[in-house]
Design a protein around this motif. Structure first.
Motif, PDB file in Angstrom:
ATOM      1  N   LEU A  89       0.896  -1.192   0.070  1.00  0.00           N
ATOM      2  CA  LEU A  89      -0.104  -0.052   0.044  1.00  0.00           C
ATOM      3  C   LEU A  89       0.850   1.307   0.050  1.00  0.00           C
ATOM      4  O   LEU A  89       0.632   2.154  -0.619  1.00  0.00           O
ATOM      5  CB  LEU A  89      -0.877  -0.029   1.264  1.00  0.00           C
ATOM      6  N   ALA A  90       2.078   1.154   0.607  1.00  0.00           N
ATOM      7  CA  ALA A  90       2.859   2.257   0.549  1.00  0.00           C
ATOM      8  C   ALA A  90       3.734   2.494  -0.600  1.00  0.00           C
ATOM      9  O   ALA A  90       3.723   3.597  -1.049  1.00  0.00           O
ATOM     10  CB  ALA A  90       4.031   2.387   1.977  1.00  0.00           C
ATOM     11  N   GLU A  91       4.024   1.270  -1.406  1.00  0.00           N
ATOM     12  CA  GLU A  91       4.637   1.401  -2.691  1.00  0.00           C
ATOM     13  C   GLU A  91       3.946   1.701  -3.753  1.00  0.00           C
ATOM     14  O   GLU A  91       4.257   2.612  -4.521  1.00  0.00           O
ATOM     15  CB  GLU A  91       5.015  -0.015  -2.816  1.00  0.00           C
ATOM     16  N   TRP A  92       2.463   1.322  -3.507  1.00  0.00           N
ATOM     17  CA  TRP A  92       1.718   2.064  -4.806  1.00  0.00           C
ATOM     18  C   TRP A  92       0.181   2.399  -4.089  1.00  0.00           C
ATOM     19  O   TRP A  92      -0.795   1.766  -3.941  1.00  0.00           O
ATOM     20  CB  TRP A  92       1.274   0.594  -5.561  1.00  0.00           C
ATOM     21  N   PRO A  93       0.453   3.723  -3.485  1.00  0.00           N
ATOM     22  CA  PRO A  93      -0.708   4.376  -2.902  1.00  0.00           C
ATOM     23  C   PRO A  93      -1.991   4.349  -3.657  1.00  0.00           C
ATOM     24  O   PRO A  93      -2.966   4.499  -2.954  1.00  0.00           O
ATOM     25  CB  PRO A  93      -0.061   5.493  -2.090  1.00  0.00           C
ATOM     26  N   GLU A  94      -1.715   4.414  -4.958  1.00  0.00           N
ATOM     27  CA  GLU A  94      -3.085   4.692  -5.700  1.00  0.00           C
ATOM     28  C   GLU A  94      -3.848   3.402  -5.751  1.00  0.00           C
ATOM     29  O   GLU A  94      -4.882   3.499  -6.574  1.00  0.00           O
ATOM     30  CB  GLU A  94      -2.494   5.188  -7.148  1.00  0.00           C
ATOM     31  N   ARG A  95      -3.129   2.155  -5.402  1.00  0.00           N
ATOM     32  CA  ARG A  95      -3.984   1.102  -5.433  1.00  0.00           C
ATOM     33  C   ARG A  95      -5.039   0.728  -4.186  1.00  0.00           C
ATOM     34  O   ARG A  95      -4.503   0.954  -2.926  1.00  0.00           O
ATOM     35  CB  ARG A  95      -3.145   0.078  -5.626  1.00  0.00           C
ATOM     36  N   SER A  96      -6.221   0.145  -4.386  1.00  0.00           N
ATOM     37  CA  SER A  96      -7.181   0.105  -3.156  1.00  0.00           C
ATOM     38  C   SER A  96      -6.513  -1.295  -2.415  1.00  0.00           C
ATOM     39  O   SER A  96      -5.749  -2.132  -2.928  1.00  0.00           O
ATOM     40  CB  SER A  96      -8.406  -0.253  -3.600  1.00  0.00           C
ATOM     41  N   TYR A  97      -7.248  -1.406  -1.335  1.00  0.00           N
ATOM     42  CA  TYR A  97      -6.852  -2.627  -0.459  1.00  0.00           C
ATOM     43  C   TYR A  97      -7.183  -3.896  -1.325  1.00  0.00           C
ATOM     44  O   TYR A  97      -6.563  -5.048  -1.195  1.00  0.00           O
ATOM     45  CB  TYR A  97      -7.645  -2.717   0.949  1.00  0.00           C
ATOM     46  N   GLN A  98      -8.325  -3.814  -1.825  1.00  0.00           N
ATOM     47  CA  GLN A  98      -8.693  -5.040  -2.650  1.00  0.00           C
ATOM     48  C   GLN A  98      -7.822  -5.423  -3.815  1.00  0.00           C
ATOM     49  O   GLN A  98      -7.479  -6.591  -4.126  1.00  0.00           O
ATOM     50  CB  GLN A  98     -10.413  -4.814  -3.427  1.00  0.00           C
ATOM     51  N   GLU A  99      -7.179  -4.256  -4.402  1.00  0.00           N
ATOM     52  CA  GLU A  99      -6.180  -4.686  -5.319  1.00  0.00           C
ATOM     53  C   GLU A  99      -4.836  -5.262  -5.032  1.00  0.00           C
ATOM     54  O   GLU A  99      -4.512  -6.078  -5.690  1.00  0.00           O
ATOM     55  CB  GLU A  99      -5.966  -3.349  -6.476  1.00  0.00           C
ATOM     56  N   ILE A 100      -4.705  -4.883  -3.859  1.00  0.00           N
ATOM     57  CA  ILE A 100      -3.301  -5.593  -3.162  1.00  0.00           C
ATOM     58  C   ILE A 100      -3.784  -7.068  -2.719  1.00  0.00           C
ATOM     59  O   ILE A 100      -2.979  -7.721  -2.975  1.00  0.00           O
ATOM     60  CB  ILE A 100      -2.966  -4.718  -1.892  1.00  0.00           C
ATOM     61  N   SER A 101      -4.978  -6.950  -2.291  1.00  0.00           N
ATOM     62  CA  SER A 101      -5.408  -8.533  -2.146  1.00  0.00           C
ATOM     63  C   SER A 101      -5.249  -9.513  -3.084  1.00  0.00           C
ATOM     64  O   SER A 101      -5.086 -10.689  -3.346  1.00  0.00           O
ATOM     65  CB  SER A 101      -6.634  -8.745  -1.367  1.00  0.00           C
ATOM     66  N   LEU A 102      -5.549  -8.948  -4.441  1.00  0.00           N
ATOM     67  CA  LEU A 102      -5.532  -9.724  -5.776  1.00  0.00           C
ATOM     68  C   LEU A 102      -4.033 -10.482  -5.910  1.00  0.00           C
ATOM     69  O   LEU A 102      -3.813 -11.241  -6.782  1.00  0.00           O
ATOM     70  CB  LEU A 102      -5.852  -8.755  -7.010  1.00  0.00           C
TER      71      LEU A 102
END
Length: 476
Positions: A89-102
């Motif tokens: 989330l810190a590396e790609w702050p424009e991404r949502s939590y759901q996208e990180i879960s993917l």
């Protein structure tokens, strides 16, 4: 059916269906036994020391340990991303939590579906070359993940990593069947379920691990598929012991063999044991129509998915106040799952559980307690010790014990389907209604599927009778 088995079945008045083995002498039929007096199933070669069933304990242990290391390491980069969510989330702050879960979901999706190709290839061309290729893919994908500069590049590397690690759940049970007799398999099958610096450094560490395993696979993992002629498994007692044309000691090779140079070749070509690669691809699809296999698939899937629920929610809960865990502390929570798995391993493997065993209810109780403590603890913000040590620990315990029941009947890729879907809906759902309903629903589904063991206890033999003439039984 082997002639000796057919005679023993007739003498006992028992119908021998797929999944049933006669493990004792009957009348004039005396089965070949090991040193402990246990009947040896399947029948091994009586003369070839290179038959994996005849290998010495040293060689069997070496191959199985090498495969276990690879199985553990294969899951490492796939399932370790969840606790690292704050870093991404810190590396790609424009991404949502759901996208990180993917990042976890897509890896798990490939972890399952790639097996529809990986397993047939390993059955047709051998375990050794396929594993060497897959491990090379893991090395390359871990380097890619360590160097990825964008979310899309990292996600693509995760997909490739899932393909490379696909065999870590399916090839080990196949290997156990290749080199272990029936009475030896339980302890090893149980083991197959057991098994912080910056996040980029983590993937360099995984790269080093896979590189070390590549060397280990090359020197300590010979080919284990072996084409056995129809072995004689009967000794007629008429004043002397004889085995067809063989009169030698039946234990001449047993436990004294070792791999041949041929079994160390990189690419042995097509293994003659199987009819065709196409048939090996189609057979799993046919097996899904078998009620017992379908039951085993869902039990395995939902039991393991409880661990995935913990993996996907750990950072969302414990990284926030009042816990405020850092990245390292989030990673250490996985030790509770591992600890529970170790305890489950000590129980599940030696028991050699079969579908319909009365012990399933014992394991379900621990799942229920673990799920309740975790979900209510999340919602009510209980002390982290209760959530992690008790909740995660018991969920880790059931992740070894319950799948061992179903794996005795079938090993498949259903786990990845529910895991991929979970990465889409779990976090948005918990944000709307909390943790109790989603996590308890998953635990409830696990219990519901396991409960089907009750009718299988009474009607399992009938179901096996329905499918006894299927061509899948002649697939090797």
């Amino acid at each position: 059916m082997n002639v000796a088995v057919a005679e023993a079945s007739r003498d006992l008045g028992v119908e021998v269906l797929p999944g049933t083995e006669i493990m004792t002498d009957v009348g004039d039929v005396h089965f070949v036994k090991g040193k402990s007096g246990t009947v040896l199933v399947p029948a091994r070669s009586q003369t070839d020391p290179h038959d994996p069933l005849n290998w010495s304990p040293f060689w069997k242990g070496t191959v199985l340990t090498t495969a276990l290391i690879w199985t553990f390491l294969g899951n490492f980069p796939i399932l370790s991303v969840g606790p690292m969510t704050p870093f991404f989330l810190a590396e790609w702050p424009e991404r949502s939590y759901q996208e990180i879960s993917l990042l976890t979901g897509y890896g798990i999706l490939e972890l399952g579906f790639a097996n529809f190709i990986v397993v047939p290839l390993s059955n047709t061309y051998g375990r050794r070359p396929v594993l060497l290729i897959l491990n090379s893919i893991c090395i390359g994908s871990c380097i890619w993940q360590a160097l990825a500069k964008s979310y899309d590049s990292f996600l693509a590397a995760r997909v490739v990593n899932g393909i490379g690690a696909a065999a870590n759940e399916t090839l080990f049970p196949a290997l156990v069947a290749d080199i272990c007799f029936l009475h030896e398999r339980g302890r090893w099958l149980g083991l197959s379920f057991f098994v912080y610096v910056g996040w980029r450094s983590f993937f360099w560490l995984c790269t080093a691990g896979f590189a070390a395993v590549q060397i280990l696979l090359f020197f300590a993992y010979p080919e284990t598929i072996y084409k056995r002629e129809d072995a004689v498994v009967r000794i007629e007692t008429h004043g002397k012991e004889e085995m067809g044309e063989f009169t030698a000691d039946v234990a001449a090779c047993l436990g004294k063999g070792r791999p041949s140079k041929q079994q160390y070749t990189i690419w042995p070509g097509k293994i003659a044991r199987h009819v065709s690669l196409y048939r090996d691809v189609v057979i799993p699809l046919k097996l899904f129509l078998f009620p017992i296999v379908l039951w085993a698939a869902f039990v395995f899937s939902w039991s393991i998915s409880n661990v995935l629920m913990c993996n996907l929610t750990t950072a969302a809960v414990l990284a926030l106040p009042p816990y405020a865990f850092g990245g390292g502390a989030l990673g250490f929570t996985s030790f509770a799952l591992v600890g529970g798995s170790i305890v489950g391993l000590a129980i599940a493997g030696p028991l050699k559980l079969r579908c319909g065993s009365h012990c399933w209810a014992f394991f379900v109780v621990f799942l229920l307690i673990g799920a309740l403590v975790t979900t209510i603890g999340y919602q009510k913000q209980w002390a982290w010790e209760a959530i992690v040590i008790v909740g995660y620990g018991l969920i880790g315990f059931q992740s070894v014990t319950i799948p061992t029941i179903s794996t005795a009947y079938a090993v498949d890729s259903y786990r990845s389907v529910c895991g991929f879907g979970m990465s889409f809906w779990l976090n948005p759902w918990t944000e709307k209604i909390g943790y109790i309903a989603p996590l308890m629903m998953n635990a409830g589904l696990t219990i519901a599927f396991v409960a089907f063991a009750i009718p299988l206890w009474y009607f399992g033999k009938t179901l096996r009778r329905w499918t006894k003439d299927s061509d899948v039984h002649s697939a090797g």
